[in-house]
Design a protein around this motif. Sequence first.
Motif, mmCIF file in Angstrom:
data_model
loop_
_atom_site.group_PDB
_atom_site.id
_atom_site.type_symbol
_atom_site.label_atom_id
_atom_site.label_comp_id
_atom_site.label_asym_id
_atom_site.label_seq_id
_atom_site.Cartn_x
_atom_site.Cartn_y
_atom_site.Cartn_z
ATOM 1 N N GLY A 73 0.839 -1.190 0.000
ATOM 2 C CA GLY A 73 0.000 0.000 0.000
ATOM 3 C C GLY A 73 0.872 1.237 0.000
ATOM 4 O O GLY A 73 2.089 1.143 0.173
ATOM 5 N N LEU A 74 0.254 2.402 -0.192
ATOM 6 C CA LEU A 74 1.022 3.639 -0.274
ATOM 7 C C LEU A 74 0.688 4.634 0.838
ATOM 8 O O LEU A 74 1.112 5.778 0.799
ATOM 9 C CB LEU A 74 0.795 4.308 -1.643
ATOM 10 C CG LEU A 74 1.354 3.544 -2.852
ATOM 11 C CD1 LEU A 74 0.941 4.232 -4.145
ATOM 12 C CD2 LEU A 74 2.870 3.424 -2.774
ATOM 13 N N SER A 75 -0.050 4.184 1.842
ATOM 14 C CA SER A 75 -0.354 5.065 2.969
ATOM 15 C C SER A 75 0.694 4.860 4.069
ATOM 16 O O SER A 75 1.335 3.801 4.132
ATOM 17 C CB SER A 75 -1.755 4.779 3.513
ATOM 18 O OG SER A 75 -1.800 3.492 4.088
ATOM 19 N N PRO A 76 0.871 5.836 4.961
ATOM 20 C CA PRO A 76 1.894 5.725 6.001
ATOM 21 C C PRO A 76 1.708 4.539 6.947
ATOM 22 O O PRO A 76 2.673 4.075 7.556
ATOM 23 C CB PRO A 76 1.760 7.047 6.768
ATOM 24 C CG PRO A 76 1.151 7.999 5.791
ATOM 25 C CD PRO A 76 0.231 7.167 4.959
ATOM 26 N N ASP A 77 0.471 4.033 7.053
ATOM 27 C CA ASP A 77 0.227 2.920 7.978
ATOM 28 C C ASP A 77 0.062 1.579 7.260
ATOM 29 O O ASP A 77 -0.318 0.575 7.862
ATOM 30 C CB ASP A 77 -1.013 3.202 8.838
ATOM 31 C CG ASP A 77 -2.270 3.463 7.988
ATOM 32 O OD1 ASP A 77 -2.131 3.585 6.749
ATOM 33 O OD2 ASP A 77 -3.359 3.549 8.579
ATOM 34 N N ALA A 78 0.372 1.533 5.957
ATOM 35 C CA ALA A 78 0.260 0.273 5.205
ATOM 36 C C ALA A 78 1.344 -0.708 5.654
ATOM 37 O O ALA A 78 2.440 -0.299 6.044
ATOM 38 C CB ALA A 78 0.398 0.545 3.712
ATOM 39 N N PRO A 79 1.052 -2.018 5.630
ATOM 40 C CA PRO A 79 2.099 -3.001 5.943
ATOM 41 C C PRO A 79 3.245 -2.892 4.945
ATOM 42 O O PRO A 79 3.038 -2.480 3.796
ATOM 43 C CB PRO A 79 1.378 -4.346 5.830
ATOM 44 C CG PRO A 79 0.150 -4.082 5.030
ATOM 45 C CD PRO A 79 -0.234 -2.661 5.282
#
Length: 225
Positions: A73-79
């Motif tokens: 993923g591309l969000s700061p909290d993505a694994p």
Amino acid sequence: MRHAQRCRDVSLALAISCPVIFLHGLGDTGHSWADALSSIRLPYVKYICPHAPRIPVTLNMKMVMPSWFDLMGLSPDAPEDEAGIKKAAENIKAIIEHEVKNGIPPNRIILGGFSQGGALSLYTALTCQHQLAGIVALSCWLPLHKAFPQAASNSMNKDIAILQCHGEMDPMIPVRFGALTAEKLKSVVTPTKVQFKTYPGVMHSSCPQEMMAVKEFIEKLLPRI
């Protein structure tokens, strides 16, 4: 005699060429950035633009494509693919080591990249045992950001100069993620060494103004000897 002197001068110029190692983004190859960087070429700088291996990428339905590591993923909290990121960083450190063994002082080497390549350049430089000249981080983020600043505890680059650039209309990696990254970087290196430049109207790409900023950064950190 003059011909021999010219040959020696050319050999010396080639011998002291300063490397800028630049890493492309997801799905790309080194060729496109080699072309882009040719527009800001300096006679004493050489650009090294390696190609990422082709691997299945979770974010793109496991399609096989050039990718430095897997992306979930591309969000700061993505694994994140911790093992893949660390392996990729070791591969880039091997390129740096090769240049050092060929006589290039580490502080005459800049590491940089765009998007996923920029992310890898940040992680690699901030965990590197060689003191590098600087980092160029375009449209990217800091991988494994929760591990920092501890992950950089043994690095030689706590005072490294970082040029971070981001398009304000980036739909893939929003500029606010870039801003968060800049703030994180200021907790890892000397805060005044972090430059964060944004470009109105620019999406997930570069622009001439950004490339000129990169050229000025390279000229400042790698002045002609």
